[in-house]
Design an enzyme around this catalytic site. Structure first.
Site, mmCIF file in Angstrom:
data_model
loop_
_atom_site.group_PDB
_atom_site.id
_atom_site.type_symbol
_atom_site.label_atom_id
_atom_site.label_comp_id
_atom_site.label_asym_id
_atom_site.label_seq_id
_atom_site.Cartn_x
_atom_site.Cartn_y
_atom_site.Cartn_z
ATOM 1 C CG ASP A 148 56.376 -0.411 -54.172
ATOM 2 O OD1 ASP A 148 57.097 -0.847 -53.632
ATOM 3 O OD2 ASP A 148 56.131 0.883 -54.509
ATOM 4 C CG ASP A 285 59.643 21.012 -50.633
ATOM 5 O OD1 ASP A 285 58.794 20.904 -49.612
ATOM 6 O OD2 ASP A 285 60.732 21.066 -50.667
HETATM 7 P P1 AMP Z 1 59.020 11.469 -49.997
HETATM 8 O O1 AMP Z 1 58.377 11.189 -51.497
HETATM 9 O O2 AMP Z 1 58.420 10.630 -48.926
HETATM 10 O O3 AMP Z 1 60.503 11.707 -50.172
HETATM 11 O O4 AMP Z 1 58.377 12.835 -49.568
HETATM 12 C C1 AMP Z 1 58.918 14.051 -50.381
HETATM 13 C C2 AMP Z 1 57.989 15.217 -49.891
HETATM 14 O O5 AMP Z 1 58.124 15.430 -48.549
HETATM 15 C C3 AMP Z 1 58.355 16.509 -50.581
HETATM 16 O O6 AMP Z 1 57.082 17.057 -50.906
HETATM 17 C C4 AMP Z 1 58.624 17.509 -49.269
HETATM 18 O O7 AMP Z 1 58.407 18.674 -49.448
HETATM 19 C C5 AMP Z 1 57.966 16.845 -47.836
HETATM 20 N N1 AMP Z 1 58.644 17.065 -46.788
HETATM 21 C C6 AMP Z 1 59.817 16.765 -46.383
HETATM 22 N N2 AMP Z 1 59.866 17.513 -45.106
HETATM 23 C C7 AMP Z 1 58.730 18.208 -44.793
HETATM 24 C C8 AMP Z 1 58.121 19.308 -43.934
HETATM 25 N N3 AMP Z 1 59.098 19.438 -42.798
HETATM 26 N N4 AMP Z 1 57.086 19.785 -43.810
HETATM 27 C C9 AMP Z 1 56.223 19.438 -44.921
HETATM 28 N N5 AMP Z 1 56.824 18.607 -45.849
HETATM 29 C C10 AMP Z 1 57.967 18.107 -45.963
#
Ligand code: AMP
Length: 428
Positions: A148, A285
């Site tokens: 990374d 979230d």
């Molecule tokens: P990752 O670490 O890349 O898997 O991203 C996770 C984050 O993406 C979490 O905080 C989710 O709430 C956010 N997320 C997923 N879908 C949405 C959405 N439609 N709107 C806002 N945030 C989102």
């Protein structure tokens, strides 16, 4: 050649099996809640519906065994037996200054992963556990490591990597900026250049990986020249789910002196209880943050504003650092899905030539397409590009095994070619 990609997180294992050349995903899967109760494996064979099973995975060893079990399963498998898999590509978070591109894993690499665990205590030990277990199951096959840190640590100039503290701490402990999530930044910036029809060496890009963990990289002419996440995986830069990002360094000292916190307690607060969780008091979230802010929750609104303002500041400062930009790219869970974050982060940046088309922005959602969300007149292109770290790992592993790999800035990836079809479309 069939290449297995493995990404062992603290409580998850993400995997994929690829047919190379051709970058065809045969199957992908995710094991969640490793080491916890109520484990789940979701296994998807290309062109079929996902299969989901509840099962407990007490250790990473159990999870890795399940990966091979599902890949060779009579109904859901894609190979007859493990011997058909030619190599494994492992994601490793910290390669320090030494490992600046993907490599074949040997004893020296294993030692380096152990040594760098001091800098990535939450990540390197889990990555190593995955490597050991996979090597036990595939003892005679090549295993590669993709770091990374590699993309940014290798190319950033000293003026970006050095902290203005006594130089001896760099010499004694290696305290410097490394930069993280490089596989993602490499993928989305190369794709953005390809979408613009330019070689990556001709464009300057601000790359925003906004998820639970978030980073922004300044990529000038294909080379990372600055990165928001600095020394550890838990500190600087953007506001994250539970991590604070940029912070006056006297704040933890103040808390330790005046709020009676130990170093471990201060670390716990800054890593696990800060970010949008700390500000909102309730939510990690971002969907919940947006919903609560819309419903009038002022703390959720504050969390959203602080997070997006921080992103905006980084777009501005990295534009200045590169003397102007050609594109901004959003990726990862929030970057790919939240039109609210993208709009707020780009608000008021018309003076830089950044103009968002509201309809295109709202339409860009989910891992279904790469979208350009800027207006036709916008001087700077703004893209939403679903990331694909596993594909970078698979391509690197294939090239290493075939002895034609080169440092990332010279290596031309297949996903830079016109006509490339992203993995989520190949999964069917
Ligand atoms: P990752 O670490 O890349 O898997 O991203 C996770 C984050 O993406 C979490 O905080 C989710 O709430 C956010 N997320 C997923 N879908 C949405 C959405 N439609 N709107 C806002 N945030 C989102």
């Amino acid at each position: 050649m069939k290449i297995l990609t493995l990404n062992c997180g603290s409580s998850s294992v993400k995997y994929g099996l690829w047919e190379m050349p051709g970058e065809q995903p045969l199957a992908q899967g995710l094991i969640e809640r490793v080491g916890l109760a109520d484990g789940i494996i979701t296994h998807t064979v290309t062109g079929r519906d996902p299969v989901r099973r509840d099962r407990n995975f007490p250790t990473h060893g159990h999870a890795i065994e399940a990966v091979f079990e599902f890949l060779t399963d009579e109904s859901h498998g894609v190979v007859g037996d493990v011997g058909e898999i030619d190599a494994a590509a492992h994601r490793v978070v910290h390669g320090g200054e030494q490992y600046t591109h993907s490599v074949l894993i040997d004893d020296d690499v294993i030692t380096a992963i152990e040594d760098n665990a001091l800098l990535a205590p939450l990540h390197n030990p889990n990555n190593l556990a995955g490597i050991h277990h996979a090597m036990t199951i595939m003892p005679d096959k090549p295993h590669t490591a993709s770091w990374d840190t590699a993309f940014s640590a290798a190319f950033m100039p000293d003026r970006a990597t050095m902290y203005a503290i006594p130089y001896e701490y760099y010499e004694r402990f290696g305290i410097r900026r490394f930069g993280y999530q490089g596989l993602s930044h490499l993928y989305v910036t190369r794709r953005a250049a390809a979408l613009m029809g330019e070689p990556s060496s001709d464009v300057n890009i601000v790359s925003l990986h906004i998820g639970n963990g978030s980073t922004v990289t300044a990529v000038a002419g294909g080379m990372p020249v600055d990165q928001s996440l600095g020394f550890s995986t838990c500190g600087e830069g953007l506001v994250m789910g539970t991590r604070c990002g940029d912070l006056d360094p006297t704040i933890p000292l103040f808390l330790m002196k005046h709020a009676g916190l130990s170093a471990d307690e201060a670390e716990d607060i800054l890593y696990r209880k800060s970010g949008v969780l700390g500000l909102s008091g309730r939510f990690v979230d971002r969907r919940e943050i947006i919903d609560a802010a819309t419903a009038g929750d002022t703390r959720a609104e504050l969390a959203l504003e602080v997070e997006c303002y921080r992103i905006r500041k980084y777009i501005g400062s990295y534009s200045a650092a590169m003397g102007g930009i050609d594109a901004v790219v959003f990726t990862a869970g929030v970057g790919e899905n939240s039109a609210v974050h993208r709009a707020k982060a780009c608000e008021g940046l018309e003076f830089l030539g950044i103009e968002i088309d509201d309809d295109k922005n709202r339409a860009a959602f989910g891992r279904t397409a790469e979208a350009e969300i800027s207006t036709a007149d916008s001087r700077v292109k703004v893209f939403v590009i679903p990331t694909d770290e596993e594909l970078v790992m698979a391509v690197d592993a294939e090239a290493i095994i075939e002895d034609r790999y080169d440092i990332p800035t010279r290596f031309r990836y297949t996903f830079e070619e016109s006509g490339f079809v992203p993995t989520y479309l190949r999964m069917g």
